[in-house]
Design an enzyme around this catalytic site. Structure first.
Site, mmCIF file in Angstrom:
data_model
loop_
_atom_site.group_PDB
_atom_site.id
_atom_site.type_symbol
_atom_site.label_atom_id
_atom_site.label_comp_id
_atom_site.label_asym_id
_atom_site.label_seq_id
_atom_site.Cartn_x
_atom_site.Cartn_y
_atom_site.Cartn_z
ATOM 1 N N LYS A 165 0.840 -1.237 -0.149
ATOM 2 C CA LYS A 165 0.157 0.047 -0.062
ATOM 3 C C LYS A 165 0.914 1.295 0.087
ATOM 4 C CE LYS A 165 -1.843 2.711 2.756
ATOM 5 N NZ LYS A 165 -1.664 3.927 2.313
ATOM 6 N N GLY A 216 7.325 4.886 7.961
ATOM 7 C CA GLY A 216 6.510 5.993 8.085
ATOM 8 C C GLY A 216 6.823 6.785 9.474
ATOM 9 N N SER A 217 5.730 7.626 9.717
ATOM 10 C CA SER A 217 5.907 8.422 10.913
ATOM 11 C C SER A 217 5.915 7.561 12.302
ATOM 12 C CB SER A 217 4.945 9.667 10.877
ATOM 13 O OG SER A 217 3.705 9.258 11.185
ATOM 14 N N THR A 220 2.165 7.085 13.353
ATOM 15 C CA THR A 220 1.520 5.941 12.418
ATOM 16 C C THR A 220 1.986 4.523 12.798
ATOM 17 O OG1 THR A 220 0.989 7.640 10.928
ATOM 18 C CG2 THR A 220 0.471 5.527 10.129
ATOM 19 N N GLY A 221 3.267 4.624 13.102
ATOM 20 C CA GLY A 221 3.926 3.280 13.613
ATOM 21 C C GLY A 221 3.204 2.827 14.746
ATOM 22 N N GLU A 238 10.100 0.830 10.476
ATOM 23 C CA GLU A 238 11.009 1.996 10.139
ATOM 24 C C GLU A 238 10.438 3.410 10.162
ATOM 25 O OE1 GLU A 238 13.476 1.146 6.528
ATOM 26 O OE2 GLU A 238 12.244 -1.099 6.582
ATOM 27 N N CYS A 272 14.347 10.475 5.660
ATOM 28 C CA CYS A 272 14.142 9.837 7.190
ATOM 29 C C CYS A 272 15.563 10.039 7.808
ATOM 30 C CB CYS A 272 13.596 8.407 7.195
ATOM 31 S SG CYS A 272 14.707 7.170 6.470
ATOM 32 N N GLU A 369 10.829 16.314 13.873
ATOM 33 C CA GLU A 369 11.258 15.970 12.827
ATOM 34 C C GLU A 369 10.679 16.863 11.818
ATOM 35 O OE1 GLU A 369 9.866 12.237 10.895
ATOM 36 O OE2 GLU A 369 11.526 12.109 9.975
HETATM 37 P P1 NAD Z 1 2.866 8.492 7.597
HETATM 38 O O1 NAD Z 1 3.018 7.839 8.804
HETATM 39 O O2 NAD Z 1 1.611 9.530 7.547
HETATM 40 O O3 NAD Z 1 2.210 7.392 6.609
HETATM 41 C C1 NAD Z 1 2.922 6.397 6.066
HETATM 42 C C2 NAD Z 1 2.066 5.141 5.594
HETATM 43 O O4 NAD Z 1 1.119 4.772 6.490
HETATM 44 C C3 NAD Z 1 1.004 5.859 4.289
HETATM 45 O O5 NAD Z 1 0.988 4.880 3.403
HETATM 46 C C4 NAD Z 1 -0.242 6.131 4.947
HETATM 47 O O6 NAD Z 1 -1.180 6.465 4.022
HETATM 48 C C5 NAD Z 1 -0.313 5.009 6.104
HETATM 49 N N1 NAD Z 1 -1.291 5.267 7.138
HETATM 50 C C6 NAD Z 1 -1.631 6.294 7.651
HETATM 51 N N2 NAD Z 1 -2.263 6.030 8.728
HETATM 52 C C7 NAD Z 1 -2.272 4.577 8.876
HETATM 53 C C8 NAD Z 1 -2.823 3.741 9.825
HETATM 54 N N3 NAD Z 1 -3.570 4.139 11.100
HETATM 55 N N4 NAD Z 1 -2.650 2.299 9.777
HETATM 56 C C9 NAD Z 1 -2.005 1.888 8.756
HETATM 57 N N5 NAD Z 1 -1.375 2.723 7.703
HETATM 58 C C10 NAD Z 1 -1.521 3.872 7.831
HETATM 59 O O7 NAD Z 1 4.190 9.002 7.064
HETATM 60 P P2 NAD Z 1 4.434 9.872 5.649
HETATM 61 O O8 NAD Z 1 4.171 11.261 5.998
HETATM 62 O O9 NAD Z 1 3.907 9.504 4.418
HETATM 63 O O10 NAD Z 1 6.079 9.821 5.622
HETATM 64 C C11 NAD Z 1 7.026 10.459 6.296
HETATM 65 C C12 NAD Z 1 7.619 9.864 7.420
HETATM 66 O O11 NAD Z 1 8.022 8.612 7.195
HETATM 67 C C13 NAD Z 1 8.300 10.569 8.228
HETATM 68 O O12 NAD Z 1 8.341 10.560 9.531
HETATM 69 C C14 NAD Z 1 9.798 9.727 7.837
HETATM 70 O O13 NAD Z 1 10.889 9.975 8.775
HETATM 71 C C15 NAD Z 1 9.057 8.501 7.703
HETATM 72 N N6 NAD Z 1 10.250 7.595 7.033
HETATM 73 C C16 NAD Z 1 10.900 6.587 7.802
HETATM 74 C C17 NAD Z 1 11.823 5.863 7.015
HETATM 75 C C18 NAD Z 1 12.813 4.780 7.763
HETATM 76 O O14 NAD Z 1 13.245 4.255 6.827
HETATM 77 N N7 NAD Z 1 12.845 4.851 8.917
HETATM 78 C C19 NAD Z 1 12.114 6.050 5.614
HETATM 79 C C20 NAD Z 1 11.240 7.112 5.067
HETATM 80 C C21 NAD Z 1 10.430 7.787 5.678
#
Ligand code: NAD
Length: 469
Positions: A165, A216-217, A220-221, A238, A272, A369
């Site tokens: 996704k 992701g963030s 959300t993680g 991650e 990230c 961040e």
């Molecule tokens: P986000 O957490 O908002 O979204 C990430 C993904 O999760 C998207 O596909 C989103 O649609 C989905 N999502 C949203 N709510 C959800 C839920 N409740 N359950 C399951 N999935 C859900 O992050 P973003 O704004 O898309 O990306 C930026 C963030 O990602 C930053 O914090 C960045 O540091 C992090 N990031 C981390 C790494 C790493 O490897 N550590 C790499 C790239 C980005």
């Protein structure tokens, strides 16, 4: 006449997801806005596909190598689409496509080690490895293709099927990647689903999913881990980072300035493991600010499709608002913008590359961040103070130390509380290394053989030694 219930009922969900070009701020295409209930059938098809896929490691290797070739062949279609929806310069999109293919090729060649354990007793145990079942890969909008590959390449190589996704901001290149791979992979082994929340939440909590691998963030993680807990599903997270770059007093500022600048501003700071804070010894602070501000003022910012652009727009309107807010709050608290500090005039989500000085250490641009083109440069008096500040946030993704004596820099790097520390550079990764954040930056290990084993479970067979032939 409609009944009052009908009038007050929520509007039906749009069946399409509008995709905006961040360089113009205008919609240019759309993708399916799939309903969460659709996940049930997708997961069931993935489960059936898994049974055939897990059975034949040699066929997997061949198919994943063909997949890598197919991605490379499709580069001229994938890269411009990625730039259009994500914003990054075209050269960076091509590099992302190349890394996607490289990841497939790397994992195509990996296999787990079966191993015999003999501890002197009259039995010995043989450790084999089994795939898990359908794996959900959920990824953000900053590196849609390469982060997708970071999920599906190890999961597929391990013998699992994958439901992927992408972010609703960047569904298009991932959908195209899915159709390119569908030409060379067995049916339903990899499925791309697109749509708004709660699509991801449904996947994360789905009882048919046996591993959720999420990038992701941090908030959300946490939500993903909570959702997955209902089915005791394995999670790999991650998450965000707030990497510090610590400059030592023997750093040669002019020599490192380009590398340091790009470690912070590549992909418009939306990385990230970008450098998100710089700590410079008080003696060098002004020189560091000057060197970075000069680059921020002169770098070419514009549409990623313009071959002259080195920095594109911020990917989406909420993220642009966030970047603007953290910069404004810092300035309101006494910081000074040595470069930038404002949106750029004209259409699109452009923010001027920004170097902040005199930043209060408790400012959100330091403690949180920012994930955009804004970099605070903070002075320090003692090295202990700098190391404490570098380690002083909830994040623990990466960090770097910069100086002319690499051994001294390495000794300081050893004190950083993070998953990867770099000396005189930042954010370079090898496909063969483990990638794992500590503290709020993640859970589990991706990358290299560790990433493969993260998608497998051990299966042990005990035998009586006397029966061995
Ligand atoms: P986000 O957490 O908002 O979204 C990430 C993904 O999760 C998207 O596909 C989103 O649609 C989905 N999502 C949203 N709510 C959800 C839920 N409740 N359950 C399951 N999935 C859900 O992050 P973003 O704004 O898309 O990306 C930026 C963030 O990602 C930053 O914090 C960045 O540091 C992090 N990031 C981390 C790494 C790493 O490897 N550590 C790499 C790239 C980005």
């Amino acid at each position: 006449m409609p009944t009052p219930e009908a009038v007050n009922a929520p509007a039906p969900r749009a069946a399409r997801l509008t995709v905006v070009d961040p360089a113009t701020g205008h919609p240019f295409d759309d993708a399916p806005d799939q309903r969460p209930e659709e996940v049930d059938a997708v997961v069931e098809r993935a489960r059936r596909a898994w049974i055939g896929w897990r059975a034949d490691p040699a066929a997997r290797t061949t198919a994943l190598r063909a997949a890598a070739d197919a991605v490379e062949t499709a580069g001229d279609d994938l890269a411009p689409l990625l730039t259009r929806e994500q914003g990054k310069p075209l050269a960076e999109s091509y590099a992302e496509v190349a890394r996607t293919a490289a990841r497939l090729r790397y994992f195509a060649g990996l296999a787990p080690d079966a191993r015999r354990i003999d501890d002197g007793r009259p039995v010995h145990s043989e450790v084999r490895w089994r795939s898990l079942g359908p794996v959900a890969g959920i990824v953000p909008w900053n590196f849609p293709l390469q982060l997708a590959a970071a999920k599906f390449a190890p999961a597929l190589a391990a013998g699992n099927a994958v439901v992927l996704k992408p972010s609703p901001y960047t569904p298009l290149a991932t959908r195209l990647l899915g159709s390119v791979l569908a030409e060379v992979l067995p049916e339903d082994v990899l499925t791309v689903v697109t749509g708004r929340e709660p699509l991801g939440a449904r996947l994360a909590s789905h009882p048919g999913i046996r591993h959720v691998t999420f990038t992701g963030s941090v908030p959300t993680g946490r939500a993903v881990a909570t959702a997955a807990a209902a089915s005791l599903t394995r999670v790999t997270l991650e998450l965000g980072g707030n990497d510090a770059a610590v400059l030592l007093d023997d750093a040669d500022v002019e020599r490192i300035a380009d590398r340091l600048f790009w470690a912070a501003f590549r992909n418009c700071g939306q990385v990230c493991m970008a450098v998100k804070r710089v700590y410079a010894p008080a003696r060098l602070h002004a020189e560091v600010v000057e060197a970075l501000a000069h680059r921020a003022k002169t770098v070419a910012v514009g549409s990623g499709l313009d071959p002259g652009s080195r920095i594109g727009p911020v990917n989406n309107a909420p993220q642009l608002a966030r970047v603007e807010q953290v910069a404004r709050r810092a300035v309101a608290a006494g910081a000074r913008a040595a470069a930038g500090g404002h949106r750029l005039d004209g259409p699109g989500y452009f923010f001027a590359p920004t170097i902040l000085t005199d930043v209060p250490p408790d400012s959100p641009v330091v403690t949180e961040e920012q994930f955009g083109p804004v970099l605070p440069v903070l002075p320090y008096r003692t090295l202990d103070e700098a190391v404490d500040a570098a380690n002083g946030t909830g994040f623990g993704l990466g960090g770097s130390v910069w100086g002319t004596d690499p051994d001294r820099a390495a000794a300081v790097a050893d004190r950083l509380e993070c998953g990867t520390a770099w000396i005189n550079h930042h954010a370079e990764l090898s496909l063969a290394q483990p990638f794992a954040g500590t503290k709020d930056s993640g859970l589990g290990v991706a990358g290299g053989p560790w990433g493969l084993y993260g998608n497998l479970r051990p299966f042990v067979v005990h035998r009586l030694r006397e029966e061995d032939r």
